[in-house]
Design a protein around this motif. Structure first.
Motif, PDB file in Angstrom:
ATOM      1  N   LEU A  27       0.825  -1.212   0.000  1.00  0.00           N
ATOM      2  CA  LEU A  27       0.000   0.000   0.000  1.00  0.00           C
ATOM      3  C   LEU A  27       0.857   1.260   0.000  1.00  0.00           C
ATOM      4  N   LYS A  28       1.908   1.264   0.811  1.00  0.00           N
ATOM      5  CA  LYS A  28       2.761   2.459   0.875  1.00  0.00           C
ATOM      6  C   LYS A  28       3.513   2.658  -0.440  1.00  0.00           C
ATOM      7  N   ASP A  29       3.945   1.556  -1.065  1.00  0.00           N
ATOM      8  CA  ASP A  29       4.643   1.678  -2.344  1.00  0.00           C
ATOM      9  C   ASP A  29       3.705   2.108  -3.469  1.00  0.00           C
ATOM     10  N   ILE A  30       2.463   1.662  -3.416  1.00  0.00           N
ATOM     11  CA  ILE A  30       1.499   2.060  -4.443  1.00  0.00           C
ATOM     12  C   ILE A  30       1.202   3.550  -4.343  1.00  0.00           C
ATOM     13  N   PHE A  31       0.987   4.042  -3.128  1.00  0.00           N
ATOM     14  CA  PHE A  31       0.596   5.433  -2.954  1.00  0.00           C
ATOM     15  C   PHE A  31       1.775   6.361  -2.678  1.00  0.00           C
ATOM     16  N   GLY A  32       2.951   5.825  -2.547  1.00  0.00           N
ATOM     17  CA  GLY A  32       4.144   6.641  -2.307  1.00  0.00           C
ATOM     18  C   GLY A  32       4.768   7.095  -3.607  1.00  0.00           C
ATOM     19  N   ILE A  33       5.788   7.909  -3.470  1.00  0.00           N
ATOM     20  CA  ILE A  33       6.473   8.441  -4.644  1.00  0.00           C
ATOM     21  C   ILE A  33       7.859   7.805  -4.727  1.00  0.00           C
ATOM     22  N   ASN A  34       8.164   7.213  -5.862  1.00  0.00           N
ATOM     23  CA  ASN A  34       9.496   6.688  -6.159  1.00  0.00           C
ATOM     24  C   ASN A  34      10.014   5.643  -5.172  1.00  0.00           C
ATOM     25  N   THR A  35       9.165   4.772  -4.659  1.00  0.00           N
ATOM     26  CA  THR A  35       9.672   3.807  -3.689  1.00  0.00           C
ATOM     27  C   THR A  35      10.068   2.474  -4.312  1.00  0.00           C
ATOM     28  N   LEU A  36       9.527   2.113  -5.448  1.00  0.00           N
ATOM     29  CA  LEU A  36       9.951   0.938  -6.204  1.00  0.00           C
ATOM     30  C   LEU A  36       9.943  -0.364  -5.416  1.00  0.00           C
ATOM     31  N   GLY A  37       9.017  -0.558  -4.521  1.00  0.00           N
ATOM     32  CA  GLY A  37       8.920  -1.811  -3.778  1.00  0.00           C
ATOM     33  C   GLY A  37       9.841  -1.931  -2.580  1.00  0.00           C
ATOM     34  N   ILE A  38      10.459  -0.863  -2.190  1.00  0.00           N
ATOM     35  CA  ILE A  38      11.402  -0.910  -1.070  1.00  0.00           C
ATOM     36  C   ILE A  38      10.679  -1.209   0.234  1.00  0.00           C
ATOM     37  N   ASN A  39       9.505  -0.630   0.435  1.00  0.00           N
ATOM     38  CA  ASN A  39       8.771  -0.848   1.686  1.00  0.00           C
ATOM     39  C   ASN A  39       8.263  -2.280   1.826  1.00  0.00           C
ATOM     40  N   VAL A  40       8.025  -2.950   0.709  1.00  0.00           N
ATOM     41  CA  VAL A  40       7.603  -4.352   0.756  1.00  0.00           C
ATOM     42  C   VAL A  40       8.715  -5.202   1.354  1.00  0.00           C
ATOM     43  N   VAL A  41       9.948  -4.785   1.166  1.00  0.00           N
ATOM     44  CA  VAL A  41      11.089  -5.511   1.730  1.00  0.00           C
ATOM     45  C   VAL A  41      11.386  -5.046   3.156  1.00  0.00           C
ATOM     46  N   LEU A  42      11.342  -3.735   3.377  1.00  0.00           N
ATOM     47  CA  LEU A  42      11.743  -3.206   4.691  1.00  0.00           C
ATOM     48  C   LEU A  42      10.716  -3.470   5.790  1.00  0.00           C
ATOM     49  N   PHE A  43       9.436  -3.346   5.509  1.00  0.00           N
ATOM     50  CA  PHE A  43       8.421  -3.529   6.550  1.00  0.00           C
ATOM     51  C   PHE A  43       8.454  -4.924   7.177  1.00  0.00           C
ATOM     52  N   PRO A  44       8.527  -6.013   6.379  1.00  0.00           N
ATOM     53  CA  PRO A  44       8.657  -7.328   7.032  1.00  0.00           C
ATOM     54  C   PRO A  44       9.949  -7.458   7.834  1.00  0.00           C
ATOM     55  N   LEU A  45      11.014  -6.818   7.347  1.00  0.00           N
ATOM     56  CA  LEU A  45      12.278  -6.845   8.094  1.00  0.00           C
ATOM     57  C   LEU A  45      12.107  -6.209   9.471  1.00  0.00           C
ATOM     58  N   TRP A  46      11.479  -5.039   9.526  1.00  0.00           N
ATOM     59  CA  TRP A  46      11.272  -4.368  10.816  1.00  0.00           C
ATOM     60  C   TRP A  46      10.323  -5.163  11.700  1.00  0.00           C
ATOM     61  N   GLY A  47       9.303  -5.750  11.110  1.00  0.00           N
ATOM     62  CA  GLY A  47       8.381  -6.584  11.884  1.00  0.00           C
ATOM     63  C   GLY A  47       9.105  -7.767  12.507  1.00  0.00           C
ATOM     64  N   PHE A  48       9.955  -8.420  11.721  1.00  0.00           N
ATOM     65  CA  PHE A  48      10.713  -9.558  12.223  1.00  0.00           C
ATOM     66  C   PHE A  48      11.676  -9.136  13.331  1.00  0.00           C
ATOM     67  N   ILE A  49      12.328  -7.996  13.158  1.00  0.00           N
ATOM     68  CA  ILE A  49      13.261  -7.502  14.188  1.00  0.00           C
ATOM     69  C   ILE A  49      12.520  -7.217  15.489  1.00  0.00           C
ATOM     70  N   VAL A  50      11.352  -6.592  15.413  1.00  0.00           N
ATOM     71  CA  VAL A  50      10.585  -6.301  16.626  1.00  0.00           C
ATOM     72  C   VAL A  50      10.133  -7.592  17.295  1.00  0.00           C
TER      73      VAL A  50
END
Length: 161
Positions: free
Chosen positions: A60-83
């Protein structure tokens, strides 16, 4: 039921982030409530659902964000796993520890995004401006996410299934 409620919370946070929070920027920074919602999910759900919610919020953030190119799809699960892993080792019952988690992960997320954009040649700003935006965005995310946590915690505790 709890999963459906949290999916609606993610949609509500997305709408809030895309509309109202655009008018409340501080030094050009606005809070990342989708990241905060993933941290909240990490505290209330098992790991497979955290990854599902993280990928969903990242898309959702990559769809509605500007110039993210799928980066949040990778980073969000990483942060979730770290927490998830840190919450196994540390007690997050204290609100200050929770806010510290959000602040540190928000700083790391902002730094990763901006460094990736910098290496791609899409972000060219002076170092001071770069650090100021990261600091204020992380601080703003932390303050607003404490309100989000206070609102969502009773909802998620109400639906234990």
């Amino acid at each position: 039921m709890k999963k459906c409620v949290f999916s609606l919370i993610i949609f509500a946070v997305l709408l809030l982030q895309l509309t109202i929070l655009d008018y409340f920027k501080i030094f050009g920074a606005k809070p990342d409530l989708l990241l905060a919602s993933i941290i909240i999910a990490s505290l209330f759900f098992e790991s497979k659902w955290v990854i599902v919610f993280a990928v969903f919020a990242g898309i959702l953030k990559d769809i509605f964000g500007i110039n993210t190119l799928g980066i949040n799809v990778v980073l969000f699960p990483l942060w979730g796993f770290i927490v998830i892993e840190l919450s196994k080792r540390l007690s997050i019952e204290n609100n200050f520890i929770y806010l510290g988690f959000i602040f540190v992960i928000s700083i790391l997320n902002s730094m990763m995004l901006r460094l990736i954009f910098m290496f791609m040649g899409r972000l060219v700003v002076p170092w001071f401006v770069f650090m100021r935006i990261i600091f204020f965005e992380s601080l703003y995310t932390t303050l607003i996410s404490s309100l989000l946590f206070k609102i969502t915690k009773p909802m998620l505790l109400k639906y234990n299934t």
